[in-house]
Write a protein that holds these residues in place. Structure first.
Motif, PDB file in Angstrom:
ATOM      1  N   ILE A  53       3.820  -1.551  -1.888  1.00 22.59           N
ATOM      2  CA  ILE A  53       2.868  -1.438  -2.941  1.00 22.59           C
ATOM      3  C   ILE A  53       1.736  -3.064  -3.003  1.00 22.59           C
ATOM      4  O   ILE A  53       0.250  -2.675  -3.084  1.00 22.59           O
ATOM      5  CB  ILE A  53       3.135  -0.724  -3.802  1.00 22.59           C
ATOM      6  CG1 ILE A  53       4.219   0.135  -4.733  1.00 22.59           C
ATOM      7  CG2 ILE A  53       2.563  -1.261  -5.206  1.00 22.59           C
ATOM      8  CD1 ILE A  53       5.037   0.622  -5.323  1.00 22.59           C
ATOM      9  N   PHE A  54       2.692  -3.982  -2.934  1.00 25.11           N
ATOM     10  CA  PHE A  54       1.735  -5.321  -2.796  1.00 25.11           C
ATOM     11  C   PHE A  54       0.925  -5.466  -1.328  1.00 25.11           C
ATOM     12  O   PHE A  54      -0.090  -5.865  -1.729  1.00 25.11           O
ATOM     13  CB  PHE A  54       3.425  -6.495  -3.631  1.00 25.11           C
ATOM     14  CG  PHE A  54       3.155  -6.757  -4.553  1.00 25.11           C
ATOM     15  CD1 PHE A  54       2.190  -7.358  -5.158  1.00 25.11           C
ATOM     16  CD2 PHE A  54       4.237  -6.521  -4.886  1.00 25.11           C
ATOM     17  CE1 PHE A  54       1.978  -7.774  -6.836  1.00 25.11           C
ATOM     18  CE2 PHE A  54       4.821  -6.915  -6.837  1.00 25.11           C
ATOM     19  CZ  PHE A  54       3.260  -7.288  -7.413  1.00 25.11           C
ATOM     20  N   ASN A  55       1.381  -5.343  -0.606  1.00 21.33           N
ATOM     21  CA  ASN A  55       1.181  -5.255   0.562  1.00 21.33           C
ATOM     22  C   ASN A  55      -0.796  -4.313   0.170  1.00 21.33           C
ATOM     23  O   ASN A  55      -1.012  -4.765   0.900  1.00 21.33           O
ATOM     24  CB  ASN A  55       1.507  -4.741   1.589  1.00 21.33           C
ATOM     25  CG  ASN A  55       1.121  -5.560   3.155  1.00 21.33           C
ATOM     26  OD1 ASN A  55       0.329  -6.351   3.249  1.00 21.33           O
ATOM     27  ND2 ASN A  55       1.373  -4.742   4.181  1.00 21.33           N
ATOM     28  N   TYR A  56      -0.230  -2.831   0.391  1.00 20.90           N
ATOM     29  CA  TYR A  56      -1.370  -2.110   0.407  1.00 20.90           C
ATOM     30  C   TYR A  56      -2.403  -3.061  -0.941  1.00 20.90           C
ATOM     31  O   TYR A  56      -3.720  -2.553  -0.519  1.00 20.90           O
ATOM     32  CB  TYR A  56      -1.388  -0.878  -0.052  1.00 20.90           C
ATOM     33  CG  TYR A  56      -0.601  -0.542   1.920  1.00 20.90           C
ATOM     34  CD1 TYR A  56      -1.419  -0.750   2.317  1.00 20.90           C
ATOM     35  CD2 TYR A  56       0.619  -0.612   1.970  1.00 20.90           C
ATOM     36  CE1 TYR A  56      -1.239  -0.218   4.105  1.00 20.90           C
ATOM     37  CE2 TYR A  56       0.630   0.241   2.765  1.00 20.90           C
ATOM     38  CZ  TYR A  56      -0.225   0.461   4.256  1.00 20.90           C
ATOM     39  OH  TYR A  56       0.572   0.796   5.628  1.00 20.90           O
ATOM     40  N   PHE A  57      -2.041  -3.120  -2.089  1.00 21.45           N
ATOM     41  CA  PHE A  57      -2.899  -3.776  -3.184  1.00 21.45           C
ATOM     42  C   PHE A  57      -3.761  -5.101  -2.640  1.00 21.45           C
ATOM     43  O   PHE A  57      -4.844  -5.268  -2.532  1.00 21.45           O
ATOM     44  CB  PHE A  57      -1.877  -4.078  -4.498  1.00 21.45           C
ATOM     45  CG  PHE A  57      -2.604  -4.511  -5.347  1.00 21.45           C
ATOM     46  CD1 PHE A  57      -3.349  -3.701  -6.123  1.00 21.45           C
ATOM     47  CD2 PHE A  57      -2.577  -5.366  -5.592  1.00 21.45           C
ATOM     48  CE1 PHE A  57      -4.426  -4.682  -7.177  1.00 21.45           C
ATOM     49  CE2 PHE A  57      -3.320  -6.869  -6.694  1.00 21.45           C
ATOM     50  CZ  PHE A  57      -3.871  -5.918  -7.593  1.00 21.45           C
ATOM     51  N   ILE A  61      -7.866  -4.628  -2.233  1.00 17.78           N
ATOM     52  CA  ILE A  61      -8.805  -5.527  -2.681  1.00 17.78           C
ATOM     53  C   ILE A  61      -9.447  -6.177  -1.444  1.00 17.78           C
ATOM     54  O   ILE A  61     -10.366  -6.212  -1.643  1.00 17.78           O
ATOM     55  CB  ILE A  61      -8.066  -6.982  -3.422  1.00 17.78           C
ATOM     56  CG1 ILE A  61      -7.500  -6.049  -4.628  1.00 17.78           C
ATOM     57  CG2 ILE A  61      -9.177  -8.419  -3.895  1.00 17.78           C
ATOM     58  CD1 ILE A  61      -6.694  -7.273  -5.332  1.00 17.78           C
ATOM     59  N   GLU A  62      -9.204  -6.622  -0.479  1.00 14.75           N
ATOM     60  CA  GLU A  62      -9.640  -7.547   0.818  1.00 14.75           C
ATOM     61  C   GLU A  62     -10.628  -6.541   1.416  1.00 14.75           C
ATOM     62  O   GLU A  62     -11.547  -6.424   1.658  1.00 14.75           O
ATOM     63  CB  GLU A  62      -8.472  -7.435   1.732  1.00 14.75           C
ATOM     64  CG  GLU A  62      -8.712  -9.127   2.519  1.00 14.75           C
ATOM     65  CD  GLU A  62      -8.101  -8.988   4.233  1.00 14.75           C
ATOM     66  OE1 GLU A  62      -8.118  -8.089   4.837  1.00 14.75           O
ATOM     67  OE2 GLU A  62      -7.557  -9.048   3.196  1.00 14.75           O
ATOM     68  N   LYS A  64     -11.730  -3.433  -0.357  1.00 14.04           N
ATOM     69  CA  LYS A  64     -13.360  -3.428  -1.467  1.00 14.04           C
ATOM     70  C   LYS A  64     -14.503  -5.172  -1.403  1.00 14.04           C
ATOM     71  O   LYS A  64     -15.525  -4.563  -1.273  1.00 14.04           O
ATOM     72  CB  LYS A  64     -12.842  -3.736  -2.478  1.00 14.04           C
ATOM     73  CG  LYS A  64     -13.881  -3.615  -3.465  1.00 14.04           C
ATOM     74  CD  LYS A  64     -13.662  -2.550  -4.396  1.00 14.04           C
ATOM     75  CE  LYS A  64     -14.326  -2.885  -5.836  1.00 14.04           C
ATOM     76  NZ  LYS A  64     -14.730  -1.602  -6.119  1.00 14.04           N
ATOM     77  N   LYS A  65     -13.663  -6.263  -0.826  1.00 17.81           N
ATOM     78  CA  LYS A  65     -14.245  -7.431  -0.842  1.00 17.81           C
ATOM     79  C   LYS A  65     -15.549  -6.802   0.575  1.00 17.81           C
ATOM     80  O   LYS A  65     -16.150  -7.914   0.542  1.00 17.81           O
ATOM     81  CB  LYS A  65     -13.914  -8.254  -0.833  1.00 17.81           C
ATOM     82  CG  LYS A  65     -14.968  -9.642  -0.694  1.00 17.81           C
ATOM     83  CD  LYS A  65     -13.626 -10.453  -1.024  1.00 17.81           C
ATOM     84  CE  LYS A  65     -12.075 -11.190  -1.641  1.00 17.81           C
ATOM     85  NZ  LYS A  65     -11.513 -12.313  -1.507  1.00 17.81           N
ATOM     86  N   ASN A  66     -14.985  -6.499   1.268  1.00 15.25           N
ATOM     87  CA  ASN A  66     -15.246  -6.552   3.058  1.00 15.25           C
ATOM     88  C   ASN A  66     -16.224  -5.036   3.216  1.00 15.25           C
ATOM     89  O   ASN A  66     -16.812  -5.991   3.739  1.00 15.25           O
ATOM     90  CB  ASN A  66     -14.770  -6.573   3.938  1.00 15.25           C
ATOM     91  CG  ASN A  66     -13.954  -7.709   3.961  1.00 15.25           C
ATOM     92  OD1 ASN A  66     -14.228  -9.120   3.713  1.00 15.25           O
ATOM     93  ND2 ASN A  66     -12.515  -7.913   4.584  1.00 15.25           N
ATOM     94  N   GLY A  67     -16.500  -4.191   2.250  1.00 21.18           N
ATOM     95  CA  GLY A  67     -16.990  -3.664   2.448  1.00 21.18           C
ATOM     96  C   GLY A  67     -16.597  -2.106   3.426  1.00 21.18           C
ATOM     97  O   GLY A  67     -16.769  -1.247   3.962  1.00 21.18           O
ATOM     98  N   LEU A  72     -10.548   1.331   2.997  1.00 21.77           N
ATOM     99  CA  LEU A  72      -9.996   1.508   1.279  1.00 21.77           C
ATOM    100  C   LEU A  72      -9.620   2.603   0.679  1.00 21.77           C
ATOM    101  O   LEU A  72      -8.600   2.253   0.377  1.00 21.77           O
ATOM    102  CB  LEU A  72     -11.347   1.155   0.648  1.00 21.77           C
ATOM    103  CG  LEU A  72     -11.106   1.005  -0.772  1.00 21.77           C
ATOM    104  CD1 LEU A  72     -10.526   0.483  -1.421  1.00 21.77           C
ATOM    105  CD2 LEU A  72     -12.454   1.404  -1.313  1.00 21.77           C
ATOM    106  N   ILE A  73      -9.705   3.831   1.626  1.00 16.11           N
ATOM    107  CA  ILE A  73      -9.530   4.647   1.217  1.00 16.11           C
ATOM    108  C   ILE A  73      -8.346   5.062   1.340  1.00 16.11           C
ATOM    109  O   ILE A  73      -6.794   5.533   1.092  1.00 16.11           O
ATOM    110  CB  ILE A  73     -10.332   6.267   1.614  1.00 16.11           C
ATOM    111  CG1 ILE A  73     -12.024   6.241   1.103  1.00 16.11           C
ATOM    112  CG2 ILE A  73     -10.262   7.396   1.796  1.00 16.11           C
ATOM    113  CD1 ILE A  73     -13.173   6.908   1.357  1.00 16.11           C
ATOM    114  N   LEU A  74      -7.732   4.708   3.225  1.00 11.93           N
ATOM    115  CA  LEU A  74      -6.356   4.871   3.344  1.00 11.93           C
ATOM    116  C   LEU A  74      -5.194   4.200   2.876  1.00 11.93           C
ATOM    117  O   LEU A  74      -4.766   4.653   2.391  1.00 11.93           O
ATOM    118  CB  LEU A  74      -6.336   4.610   5.313  1.00 11.93           C
ATOM    119  CG  LEU A  74      -5.031   4.609   5.869  1.00 11.93           C
ATOM    120  CD1 LEU A  74      -4.375   6.129   5.815  1.00 11.93           C
ATOM    121  CD2 LEU A  74      -5.485   4.299   7.078  1.00 11.93           C
ATOM    122  N   ASN A  75      -6.031   2.855   2.442  1.00 15.28           N
ATOM    123  CA  ASN A  75      -4.776   2.001   1.723  1.00 15.28           C
ATOM    124  C   ASN A  75      -4.621   2.418   0.193  1.00 15.28           C
ATOM    125  O   ASN A  75      -3.824   2.548  -0.399  1.00 15.28           O
ATOM    126  CB  ASN A  75      -5.372   0.736   1.961  1.00 15.28           C
ATOM    127  CG  ASN A  75      -5.106  -0.243   3.337  1.00 15.28           C
ATOM    128  OD1 ASN A  75      -4.535   0.622   4.196  1.00 15.28           O
ATOM    129  ND2 ASN A  75      -6.208  -1.209   3.300  1.00 15.28           N
TER     130      ASN A  75
END
Length: 96
Positions: A53-57, A61-62, A64-67, A72-75
């Protein structure tokens, strides 16, 4: 100090914090897996799920920041699966 230098230092700090959390969760999980009490394996599996959970969280975030929308959807989907597994395992241990 330039803006890019501040971002670089922030990324390094986040990377160090992420690594410390993930290494700590791995060590806790190994400690519960390799002890003499077989019922502690549930705690070991729970900490591995929390690791996931922490790894995918942090990946969400990363991304989302990179666009990166597909990643993002997969993670986010894998994060939701990890949370679901953790809730399911918690409820099975509590015997509701």
């Amino acid at each position: 100090m330039k803006n890019s230098e501040m971002i670089s230092k922030d990324n390094k700090a986040v990377t160090y914090i992420r690594s410390i959390i993930l290494i700590g969760l791995t060590l806790i999980s190994a400690m519960f897996f390799f002890d003499e009490i077989p019922t502690n394996d549930y705690i070991g599996w729970s900490t591995l799920i929390i690791f996931w959970i922490f790894n995918y969280f942090f990946d969400v975030i990363e991304n989302k920041k990179n666009g990166e929308k597909k990643s993002l959807i997969l993670n986010f989907l894998l994060l939701a699966i990890g949370l679901g597994l953790l809730i399911w395992q918690s409820l099975s241990v509590l015997d509701f």
